[in-house]
Motif scaffolding. Structure first.
Motif, PDB file in Angstrom:
ATOM      1  N   LYS A  53     -49.939  24.170 -34.867  1.00 43.77           N
ATOM      2  CA  LYS A  53     -49.223  25.173 -34.077  1.00 43.77           C
ATOM      3  C   LYS A  53     -48.080  24.528 -33.300  1.00 43.77           C
ATOM      4  CE  LYS A  53     -49.783  28.597 -30.394  1.00 43.77           C
ATOM      5  NZ  LYS A  53     -49.084  29.691 -31.095  1.00 43.77           N
ATOM      6  N   VAL A  54     -48.333  23.361 -32.734  1.00 45.44           N
ATOM      7  CA  VAL A  54     -47.277  22.646 -32.010  1.00 45.44           C
ATOM      8  C   VAL A  54     -46.108  22.331 -32.939  1.00 45.44           C
ATOM      9  CG1 VAL A  54     -46.716  20.473 -30.845  1.00 45.44           C
ATOM     10  CG2 VAL A  54     -48.819  21.688 -30.254  1.00 45.44           C
ATOM     11  N   GLU A  55     -46.423  21.949 -34.154  1.00 49.55           N
ATOM     12  CA  GLU A  55     -45.371  21.630 -35.125  1.00 49.55           C
ATOM     13  C   GLU A  55     -44.533  22.859 -35.450  1.00 49.55           C
ATOM     14  OE1 GLU A  55     -45.009  18.612 -38.867  1.00 49.55           O
ATOM     15  OE2 GLU A  55     -46.818  19.851 -38.736  1.00 49.55           O
ATOM     16  N   GLN A  56     -45.147  24.027 -35.415  1.00 46.33           N
ATOM     17  CA  GLN A  56     -44.406  25.272 -35.644  1.00 46.33           C
ATOM     18  C   GLN A  56     -43.490  25.600 -34.469  1.00 46.33           C
ATOM     19  OE1 GLN A  56     -47.440  28.228 -36.285  1.00 46.33           O
ATOM     20  NE2 GLN A  56     -47.855  27.597 -38.402  1.00 46.33           N
ATOM     21  N   VAL A  57     -43.969  25.340 -33.247  1.00 45.58           N
ATOM     22  CA  VAL A  57     -43.227  25.733 -32.052  1.00 45.58           C
ATOM     23  C   VAL A  57     -42.114  24.737 -31.727  1.00 45.58           C
ATOM     24  CG1 VAL A  57     -43.417  26.144 -29.553  1.00 45.58           C
ATOM     25  CG2 VAL A  57     -45.196  26.995 -31.095  1.00 45.58           C
TER      26      VAL A  57
END
Length: 434
Positions: A53-57
């Motif tokens: 999720k962090v990589e998406q944000v």
């Protein structure tokens, strides 16, 4: 626990060997299932879905943001363990001291994970993830206290093994499940939240904790506050040796587990399909080897009358396992890591809680102190990514240094455990019987 003498309940903080001729298997089953249902979802998110999720944000600062989330969570989890554990020790209700808290924690964990799932900015992720830590630890500390409340010392190795069986499946199985949702991170986080919702209710139904209304009331005084809401200050040398020793061993594995997605992509050089495949393979190897050892190591520990020797052996296996990928970045090196570290952690988990119970300074503050000791487990899940991020940042993006540093942490942790004075549970019984 409470026992009836006529119609008047007599209160006891724990059980003596003479009062429990047979091992209370249902306590092991309840705590094992409870651990599976909070730890599995937590690690499925923390080790797999949160980094995704962090990589998406914010992909350009993914390592730093994961470390930020871990830092905030570590602070909150530490405070939550102490405060919630302290209130659990003081709770007088017809449902007992632990049941109300694990139920509240289960519901709150689902709500806060759903909030984290909807967060689209770094500040909101930090806030929601920190709130999740509060409710998660409302399950953890009181659940562990069932072992102190209702299991006699002579059975604790065996019951700790049953607990470890569920814990190990959660430790590694959660990541296997989490990896299946790498293509749909949001759905995966919600699934983990609903699984956590089951943890407290299932454990409570199996245990059926007796009423704690027979427990003496405590007035709020400064001494009561010191006893119930701060780190133990007296008779606590072994407590802190166990805490920091186990935290170092755990951190050695969680530093790699928390960053294994990035290790597989940036160090091993696998594509997305390869990452998903190897996360599943490594997690399965870790889980199977750990299960095999967790089943046998607890009863063996009871027969050896030792907790620290098995833990030291576990630390050696972990150290050899985590340093292996430093010699080659071939994908099979991570499988060797999984095999050796899995064997070590299986031994570790089997005797972990038995060692915890042996070093408690005061049975009256069991949930609070067990919550603090559990920071060696949950805290290392948070500390591991911080250690890994620091190494990667210092090495300008290289993941190589993680492996030798983590091997050194495991060895230091094992040495600290060797200094623990064992058989404190026997001494405690003798004092209580006087």
């Amino acid at each position: 626990m409470s026992q009836n003498s006529g119609n008047t309940p007599a209160w006891q903080d724990t059980v003596l060997d003479s009062q429990q001729p047979k091992a209370p298997i249902k306590i092991g089953i309840a705590t094992g299932i409870g651990a599976l249902l909070w730890l599995g979802p937590y690690l499925g998110v923390n080790a797999v879905l949160l980094p995704a999720k962090v990589e998406q944000v914010i992909p350009s600062q993914k390592a730093q943001v994961v470390a930020l989330l871990a830092s905030a969570a570590m602070i909150v989890a530490t405070l939550a363990n102490i405060v919630i554990g302290g209130f659990s020790d003081l709770t007088r209700s017809k449902w007992g001291r632990r049941t109300p808290w694990i139920l509240i924690g289960s519901v709150g964990s689902l709500i806060t994970l759903a909030w984290f799932n909807m967060s689209g900015t770094v500040p909101m992720m930090v806030i929601s993830w920190s709130c999740y830590q509060i409710f998660l630890n409302a399950i953890v500390a009181p659940l562990l206290a069932f072992l102190q409340d209702q299991v006699a010392p002579k059975h604790r190795g065996t019951i700790s093994s049953i607990y470890a069986f569920g814990y190990v499946i959660g430790q590694y199985g959660g990541q296997v499940v989490g990896a299946q949702f790498l293509g749909n991170v949001g759905t995966g986080i919600l699934v983990m939240g609903f699984l956590t919702l089951l943890s407290g209710p299932v454990a409570a139904l199996i245990v059926r904790e007796p009423s704690s209304k027979g427990m003496p009331k405590k007035s709020f005084t400064f001494n009561m506050f010191l006893q119930n809401f701060i780190f133990p200050l007296h008779n606590a040398k072994d407590f802190y040796l166990a805490l920091f020793g186990k935290m170092m061993i755990n951190t050695a594995t969680t530093a790699i587990m928390g960053y294994q997605l990035y290790i597989l992509s940036d160090y091993i050089k696998l594509n997305t399909a390869g990452q998903q495949k190897y996360v599943s393979i490594i997690s399965m190897i870790l889980m199977v080897t750990a299960i095999v050892m967790s089943i046998s190591a607890g009863p063996v520990s009871d027969k050896m009358h030792s907790r620290k020797v098995p833990v030291f052996i576990a630390a050696l296996l972990v150290a050899v396992g985590v340093i292996f990928p430093a010699f080659t970045n071939a994908s099979w090196s991570m499988i060797v890591y999984g095999l050796l570290a899995g064997l070590g952690m299986g031994i570790f988990f089997a005797v972990d809680q038995a060692l915890n119970l042996e070093v408690l300074p005061n049975p009256q503050t069991a949930a609070k102190d067990l919550g603090i000791l559990n920071l060696a487990n949950t805290g290392s899940q948070i500390l591991g990514p911080i250690v890994a991020a620091s190494i990667v940042t210092a090495a300008h993006g290289s993941y190589f240094g993680i492996f030798p540093v983590c091997a050194a942490l495991a060895l230091i942790g094992g040495v600290l455990i060797l200094f623990v004075n064992e058989h404190r549970d026997v001494k405690a019984q003798q004092e209580e019987a006087k």
